[in-house]
Enzyme design. Structure first.
Site, PDB file in Angstrom:
ATOM      1  N   CYS A  61       0.854  -1.185   0.000  1.00  0.00           N
ATOM      2  CA  CYS A  61       0.000   0.000   0.000  1.00  0.00           C
ATOM      3  C   CYS A  61       0.893   1.239   0.000  1.00  0.00           C
ATOM      4  O   CYS A  61       2.056   1.184   0.404  1.00  0.00           O
ATOM      5  CB  CYS A  61      -0.879   0.023   1.248  1.00  0.00           C
ATOM      6  SG  CYS A  61      -2.031  -1.355   1.348  1.00  0.00           S
ATOM      7  N   GLU A  63       0.871   3.723   1.950  1.00  0.00           N
ATOM      8  CA  GLU A  63       1.341   4.068   3.289  1.00  0.00           C
ATOM      9  C   GLU A  63       2.626   3.323   3.639  1.00  0.00           C
ATOM     10  O   GLU A  63       3.542   3.902   4.222  1.00  0.00           O
ATOM     11  CB  GLU A  63       0.277   3.739   4.353  1.00  0.00           C
ATOM     12  CG  GLU A  63      -0.998   4.532   4.224  1.00  0.00           C
ATOM     13  CD  GLU A  63      -2.086   3.811   3.448  1.00  0.00           C
ATOM     14  OE1 GLU A  63      -3.259   4.014   3.798  1.00  0.00           O
ATOM     15  OE2 GLU A  63      -1.763   3.056   2.501  1.00  0.00           O
ATOM     16  N   ARG A  89     -10.177  11.478  -5.207  1.00  0.00           N
ATOM     17  CA  ARG A  89     -10.925  10.726  -4.190  1.00  0.00           C
ATOM     18  C   ARG A  89     -10.639  11.201  -2.768  1.00  0.00           C
ATOM     19  O   ARG A  89     -11.360  10.870  -1.854  1.00  0.00           O
ATOM     20  CB  ARG A  89     -10.626   9.231  -4.295  1.00  0.00           C
ATOM     21  CG  ARG A  89     -11.273   8.600  -5.505  1.00  0.00           C
ATOM     22  CD  ARG A  89     -11.095   7.102  -5.522  1.00  0.00           C
ATOM     23  NE  ARG A  89      -9.704   6.777  -5.854  1.00  0.00           N
ATOM     24  CZ  ARG A  89      -9.067   5.710  -5.376  1.00  0.00           C
ATOM     25  NH1 ARG A  89      -9.662   4.900  -4.534  1.00  0.00           N
ATOM     26  NH2 ARG A  89      -7.826   5.472  -5.755  1.00  0.00           N
ATOM     27  N   CYS A  95      -5.832   0.415   5.526  1.00  0.00           N
ATOM     28  CA  CYS A  95      -6.367  -0.938   5.647  1.00  0.00           C
ATOM     29  C   CYS A  95      -5.908  -1.552   6.983  1.00  0.00           C
ATOM     30  O   CYS A  95      -5.077  -0.972   7.695  1.00  0.00           O
ATOM     31  CB  CYS A  95      -5.914  -1.802   4.473  1.00  0.00           C
ATOM     32  SG  CYS A  95      -4.159  -2.254   4.500  1.00  0.00           S
ATOM     33  N   TRP A 134       2.825  -5.883  18.818  1.00  0.00           N
ATOM     34  CA  TRP A 134       3.764  -6.865  18.297  1.00  0.00           C
ATOM     35  C   TRP A 134       5.130  -6.229  18.244  1.00  0.00           C
ATOM     36  O   TRP A 134       5.271  -5.064  17.866  1.00  0.00           O
ATOM     37  CB  TRP A 134       3.350  -7.286  16.893  1.00  0.00           C
ATOM     38  CG  TRP A 134       4.316  -8.231  16.244  1.00  0.00           C
ATOM     39  CD1 TRP A 134       4.304  -9.593  16.314  1.00  0.00           C
ATOM     40  CD2 TRP A 134       5.442  -7.887  15.422  1.00  0.00           C
ATOM     41  NE1 TRP A 134       5.356 -10.114  15.591  1.00  0.00           N
ATOM     42  CE2 TRP A 134       6.071  -9.085  15.042  1.00  0.00           C
ATOM     43  CE3 TRP A 134       5.979  -6.677  14.999  1.00  0.00           C
ATOM     44  CZ2 TRP A 134       7.208  -9.111  14.238  1.00  0.00           C
ATOM     45  CZ3 TRP A 134       7.124  -6.705  14.200  1.00  0.00           C
ATOM     46  CH2 TRP A 134       7.711  -7.923  13.829  1.00  0.00           C
TER      47      TRP A 134
END
Length: 150
Positions: A61, A63, A89, A95, A134
């Site tokens: 992605c 990002e 957009r 995500c 994590w």
């Protein structure tokens, strides 16, 4: 849980425009592989950009490309990130994979995204309710409500 929504600052708007410039200059169509641009701002104010590379195997992605660009350029602490879609957009939220990576590597980062109150910035912690931290050294940790305090 109270979500810390903030109206966009002049720096936030500059970051959105930086990401928009990246996607506008590099898009290759609605069905192309480069349809999202992203920008991240370091705590020192420097901006870094990236563009997605869509692939059937789950290419990165925008990002994640921007995070890699920032890291490769020496940025270690990041303040804000945004992704913007091609063809006007506007900002798009990250995500799930991107949210987890942001949460793990940059737990203090703010994310610019559309909300019920318009485009705002929000702490990554607010996008990860009941998230599990994590780390490379210790793997996935048990839920710790202290991570989400303040």
């Amino acid at each position: 849980m109270t979500i810390d929504l903030r109206e966009l600052t002049a720096e936030d708007l500059e970051l959105v425009e930086f990401a928009r410039g990246i996607v506008d200059a590099n898009t290759d169509g609605e069905a192309g592989v480069h349809t999202m641009g992203a920008a991240v701002r370091g705590t020192d104010g420097r901006m870094y950009g990236g563009i997605n590379l869509y692939h059937f195997t789950g290419g990165p992605c925008a990002e994640l490309v921007a995070l890699g660009h920032a890291r490769a350029s020496g940025a270690r602490e990041l303040a804000t990130i945004v992704a913007v879609g091609n063809y006007g957009r506007g900002p798009v939220g990250p995500c799930g994979r991107d949210r987890q990576i942001l949460f793990d590597y940059h737990p203090r980062i703010r994310v610019i995204l559309p909300t019920g109150e318009g485009v705002r910035s929000v702490r990554i912690r607010d996008l990860m309710p009941l998230g599990a931290v994590w780390t490379v050294e210790e793997g996935t940790q048990p839920y710790d409500p202290g991570v989400f305090a303040g």
